[in-house]
Motif scaffolding. Sequence first.
Motif, PDB file in Angstrom:
ATOM      1  N   HIS A   1     -16.025   3.068  -4.872  1.00 22.69           N
ATOM      2  CA  HIS A   1     -17.356   2.697  -4.408  1.00 22.69           C
ATOM      3  C   HIS A   1     -18.002   3.910  -3.757  1.00 22.69           C
ATOM      4  O   HIS A   1     -17.311   4.812  -3.293  1.00 22.69           O
TER       5      HIS A   1
ATOM      6  N   ARG B   1      -5.829  12.266  -2.200  1.00 20.26           N
ATOM      7  CA  ARG B   1      -5.355  10.919  -1.906  1.00 20.26           C
ATOM      8  C   ARG B   1      -6.461  10.015  -2.465  1.00 20.26           C
ATOM      9  O   ARG B   1      -7.628  10.152  -2.100  1.00 20.26           O
TER      10      ARG B   1
ATOM     11  N   SER C   1      -9.874  -6.951  -3.509  1.00 20.26           N
ATOM     12  CA  SER C   1      -9.661  -5.553  -3.114  1.00 20.26           C
ATOM     13  C   SER C   1      -8.175  -5.246  -2.948  1.00 20.26           C
ATOM     14  O   SER C   1      -7.760  -4.101  -3.075  1.00 20.26           O
TER      15      SER C   1
ATOM     16  N   GLU D   1      -3.567   5.478  -3.427  1.00 15.88           N
ATOM     17  CA  GLU D   1      -3.380   4.314  -2.567  1.00 15.88           C
ATOM     18  C   GLU D   1      -3.402   3.094  -3.483  1.00 15.88           C
ATOM     19  O   GLU D   1      -4.470   2.615  -3.862  1.00 15.88           O
TER      20      GLU D   1
ATOM     21  N   ARG E   1      -6.661   3.706  15.447  1.00 14.61           N
ATOM     22  CA  ARG E   1      -7.526   4.872  15.271  1.00 14.61           C
ATOM     23  C   ARG E   1      -7.886   5.533  16.602  1.00 14.61           C
ATOM     24  O   ARG E   1      -8.820   6.338  16.672  1.00 14.61           O
TER      25      ARG E   1
END
Length: 546
Positions: free
Chosen positions: A104, A209, A233, A267, A390
């Motif tokens: 996307h 990646r 997804s 991934e 994060r």
Amino acid sequence: MPGRPWWEEAVVYQVYPRSFCDTDGDGVGDLEGVRGKLDHLAWLGVGAIWLSPFYRSPMADFGYDVADYCDVDPLFGTLDDFDHLVADAHARGIKVIVDWVPNHTSDRHPWFLASRSSRDDPKRSWYVWRDGPGGGPPDPPPNNWRSAFPGVGRRERPPAWTWDDATGQWYLHLFLPEQPDLDWANPEVRAAMAGVLRFWMARGVDGFRVDVVQALGKDPSLPDVPDHLQPPSGTNDRPETHPILAELRRVVDGFDPGPAPRMMVGEVYLPTARQVADYHGTPERPELHLAFNFSPLFAPWDADEWRVRIDEVRTLIEARPAWPTWVLSNHDNPRHRTRYGSEARARAAAVLLLCLRGTPFLYAGEELGLDDAEVPPERRVDPGHRDGCRAPIPWDATPAHGWASTEPWLPWPPGADAGTDAATQRDDPSSMLQLYRRLLAARRASPALRSGTFAWLHSPAGTLAWLRTAEGGDATGSHPATGPGAADRAGDRRAVLIDVAGAGATVELPPGGWRCEVHSLDAGATSTVRGSYRLDPGAAVVLAPA
Ligand code: TEU
């Protein structure tokens, strides 16, 4: 070992640039911040870094919504900063892998702006536009697919379709509405994206990646899915993706190799190793060089569960033949220190991760044993609820922890003011950081740990134990090879023992004398042992022939 590609030898270290280190005082990490820590990474001993996205982006998904694949977002710096970073990394022998987000774009990408400008635009067919059974809302969208992210403070996943009033159609987005899916069946999309890969290869990157690679090929009829396959997804697994990957592999392998060939690590966000295995391709039909396999990441800290996950990798992935990867933490999941619930377990898990057969991927901060941050509701920003893992990396014990800003974009992780910072741990031989460094050094020095065979050792319930033997040696460990140089080559062996259950255990050793090379819970202990080894509760050890 000549002939082995670098990605099978290196330990890869994931940098999430927003959270790594801020040099310009805006509370968000930047490329200069990464460059400034290369000496730390070289000292730690990593062979490659993977940079999560730093491209121009409106940051709806913190960079996984790309508005220009060939430029650096001003938040992170400039293309010059990037070139500088690559040169300095290469000067230290560290490869650079960039994140490539092909499924996307951002809804602000010029391709999508053109696509949504009119049904007749040449780029209309670059994205997935469909009519619904009726018109726009409140009529339902073209199918029942849900998108991946609920949104900040929400639980329900909204539909994977957004209505565009101006052109009177729905567009597909497996992730946020701000992340419209490209249509990879369109050869123009494939050609444009191959151009992006060439752009970065020409700038010297060593690999990619590839984000949610299993989503690229879609069933052209876009059928409804049953509940257990929502959201697509994380379940889309289609034959259409494989020829796309073969084509991408030709783009990457076909580029002037320069000093070393490039690689793609995909991934593959699918639940089982059996599904992931297919994306490696075969020698006749090359696809990805490496693929993430998240089934172990989702496993609890339990010896039986891990034994099954490890055996799946051996029988489904290594048997293809393909080279496995291992990962315990990343920017999308709670850190394993937090999931497993104690520092001792995180220490034992480090031994496991770095002594399995395959390429280990570390996530910045795991070498400090960081826990996820507690993020109060008013500071939560991620639509996928992933803020905790994060949190910014504390580099030193000062109030700003080595950041140029005192208030980073997310709160500090627990313990940042109590010694989890990198500088404090560097001075402490018993720290988690020093354990990781010893493990990486042990791995670099041992052909058995880097590339040797894997054989289970019999061990009591609640423990895992295995033997790594360098090629040419005897996997049972009972008949060390002889002849000139055999001690270095075939004779190289390591026994890895892990007390997962934490009760302490005695493990029978293969014949010969053994010494403890790395111990998860203390820095020293070097006396020779024979016959069996007594594991302290919760400990993990790497044993080398004495
Ligand atoms: O993640 C893919 C992905 O689907 C999950 O990791 C995601 O967190 C999960 O579906 C939530 O339920 C990749 C990136 O790693 C992630 O950061 C991006 O947000 C995502 O793709 C979209 O680009």
